[in-house]
Design a protein around this motif. Structure first.
Motif, PDB file in Angstrom:
ATOM      1  N   ALA A 169     -27.655  61.853 -96.587  1.00  0.00           N
ATOM      2  CA  ALA A 169     -28.661  61.832 -97.540  1.00  0.00           C
ATOM      3  C   ALA A 169     -29.861  60.848 -96.757  1.00  0.00           C
ATOM      4  O   ALA A 169     -30.938  61.036 -96.776  1.00  0.00           O
ATOM      5  CB  ALA A 169     -28.473  61.290 -98.871  1.00  0.00           C
ATOM      6  N   ILE A 170     -29.098  59.732 -96.058  1.00  0.00           N
ATOM      7  CA  ILE A 170     -30.140  58.714 -95.540  1.00  0.00           C
ATOM      8  C   ILE A 170     -30.860  59.468 -94.189  1.00  0.00           C
ATOM      9  O   ILE A 170     -31.999  59.276 -94.321  1.00  0.00           O
ATOM     10  CB  ILE A 170     -29.190  57.559 -94.961  1.00  0.00           C
ATOM     11  N   ALA A 171     -30.197  60.064 -93.609  1.00  0.00           N
ATOM     12  CA  ALA A 171     -30.693  61.053 -92.407  1.00  0.00           C
ATOM     13  C   ALA A 171     -31.818  62.044 -92.690  1.00  0.00           C
ATOM     14  O   ALA A 171     -32.735  61.826 -92.220  1.00  0.00           O
ATOM     15  CB  ALA A 171     -29.683  61.391 -91.552  1.00  0.00           C
ATOM     16  N   LEU A 172     -31.501  62.488 -93.859  1.00  0.00           N
ATOM     17  CA  LEU A 172     -32.457  63.770 -94.175  1.00  0.00           C
ATOM     18  C   LEU A 172     -33.695  63.064 -94.704  1.00  0.00           C
ATOM     19  O   LEU A 172     -34.769  63.363 -94.428  1.00  0.00           O
ATOM     20  CB  LEU A 172     -31.655  64.430 -95.353  1.00  0.00           C
ATOM     21  N   ASP A 173     -33.788  61.722 -95.569  1.00  0.00           N
ATOM     22  CA  ASP A 173     -34.834  61.159 -95.827  1.00  0.00           C
ATOM     23  C   ASP A 173     -35.562  60.483 -94.786  1.00  0.00           C
ATOM     24  O   ASP A 173     -36.785  60.481 -94.673  1.00  0.00           O
ATOM     25  CB  ASP A 173     -34.252  59.731 -96.840  1.00  0.00           C
ATOM     26  N   ASN A 188     -39.257  61.514 -93.822  1.00  0.00           N
ATOM     27  CA  ASN A 188     -40.333  60.396 -93.668  1.00  0.00           C
ATOM     28  C   ASN A 188     -41.118  60.674 -92.369  1.00  0.00           C
ATOM     29  O   ASN A 188     -42.394  60.450 -92.032  1.00  0.00           O
ATOM     30  CB  ASN A 188     -39.764  58.976 -93.530  1.00  0.00           C
ATOM     31  N   CYS A 189     -40.388  60.962 -91.141  1.00  0.00           N
ATOM     32  CA  CYS A 189     -41.111  61.175 -89.860  1.00  0.00           C
ATOM     33  C   CYS A 189     -41.932  62.471 -90.031  1.00  0.00           C
ATOM     34  O   CYS A 189     -43.077  62.455 -89.374  1.00  0.00           O
ATOM     35  CB  CYS A 189     -39.852  61.476 -89.006  1.00  0.00           C
ATOM     36  N   LEU A 190     -41.380  63.530 -90.600  1.00  0.00           N
ATOM     37  CA  LEU A 190     -42.290  64.808 -90.655  1.00  0.00           C
ATOM     38  C   LEU A 190     -43.546  64.366 -91.488  1.00  0.00           C
ATOM     39  O   LEU A 190     -44.652  65.074 -91.286  1.00  0.00           O
ATOM     40  CB  LEU A 190     -41.422  65.975 -91.271  1.00  0.00           C
ATOM     41  N   ALA A 191     -43.367  63.592 -92.473  1.00  0.00           N
ATOM     42  CA  ALA A 191     -44.549  63.183 -93.591  1.00  0.00           C
ATOM     43  C   ALA A 191     -45.773  62.443 -92.432  1.00  0.00           C
ATOM     44  O   ALA A 191     -46.866  62.944 -92.637  1.00  0.00           O
ATOM     45  CB  ALA A 191     -44.169  62.541 -94.621  1.00  0.00           C
ATOM     46  N   ARG A 192     -44.993  61.565 -91.622  1.00  0.00           N
ATOM     47  CA  ARG A 192     -45.950  60.885 -90.795  1.00  0.00           C
ATOM     48  C   ARG A 192     -46.560  61.881 -89.618  1.00  0.00           C
ATOM     49  O   ARG A 192     -47.728  61.760 -89.322  1.00  0.00           O
ATOM     50  CB  ARG A 192     -45.242  59.642 -90.141  1.00  0.00           C
ATOM     51  N   TYR A 193     -45.997  62.786 -89.351  1.00  0.00           N
ATOM     52  CA  TYR A 193     -46.470  63.786 -88.051  1.00  0.00           C
ATOM     53  C   TYR A 193     -47.386  64.722 -88.863  1.00  0.00           C
ATOM     54  O   TYR A 193     -48.448  64.975 -88.210  1.00  0.00           O
ATOM     55  CB  TYR A 193     -45.215  64.424 -87.682  1.00  0.00           C
TER      56      TYR A 193
END
Length: 112
Positions: A55-59, A63-68
């Protein structure tokens, strides 16, 4: 005369819930306290830790995809996308250099 026995029971482990932000952290802290005390964890507790890690890894991936994605522009209209592609291809064709043999010949025959 009645005598009373005082029993001092020490806890097997102490769980620190001071920095809990998510419900999954409660169980993770419980398991962490057990392992710090040298106690074995059950298979279900190990699976719970794995699920919490996933769950932590998916979050983090979200977050990285949202920034990208803030740097990307999505074109929904096919006509505009086709026009943009045509303009881009025209620019690339104009910018293309001469073939290598012509450039080489010009380099050989250039004035010094």
């Amino acid at each position: 005369m009645k005598s009373t026995k005082k029993t001092n029971k020490e806890p097997k482990f102490i769980v620190d819930y001071t920095d809990i932000q998510l419900p999954q952290q409660v169980y993770a802290e419980y398991i962490l306290a057990k392992t710090r005390a040298g106690m074995a964890i059950t298979e279900s507790e190990a699976h719970a830790l794995i699920n919490y890690g996933v769950a932590i890894a998916l979050d983090e991936i979200d977050n990285c995809l949202a920034r990208y994605n803030t740097k990307c522009t999505v074109i929904q209209d096919d006509k505009i996308a086709d026009k943009l592609l045509d303009v881009t291809l025209d620019y690339i064709k104009k910018k293309n250099r001469k073939p290598w043999y012509k450039r080489f010949w010009n380099w050989i025959t250039r004035k010094k």
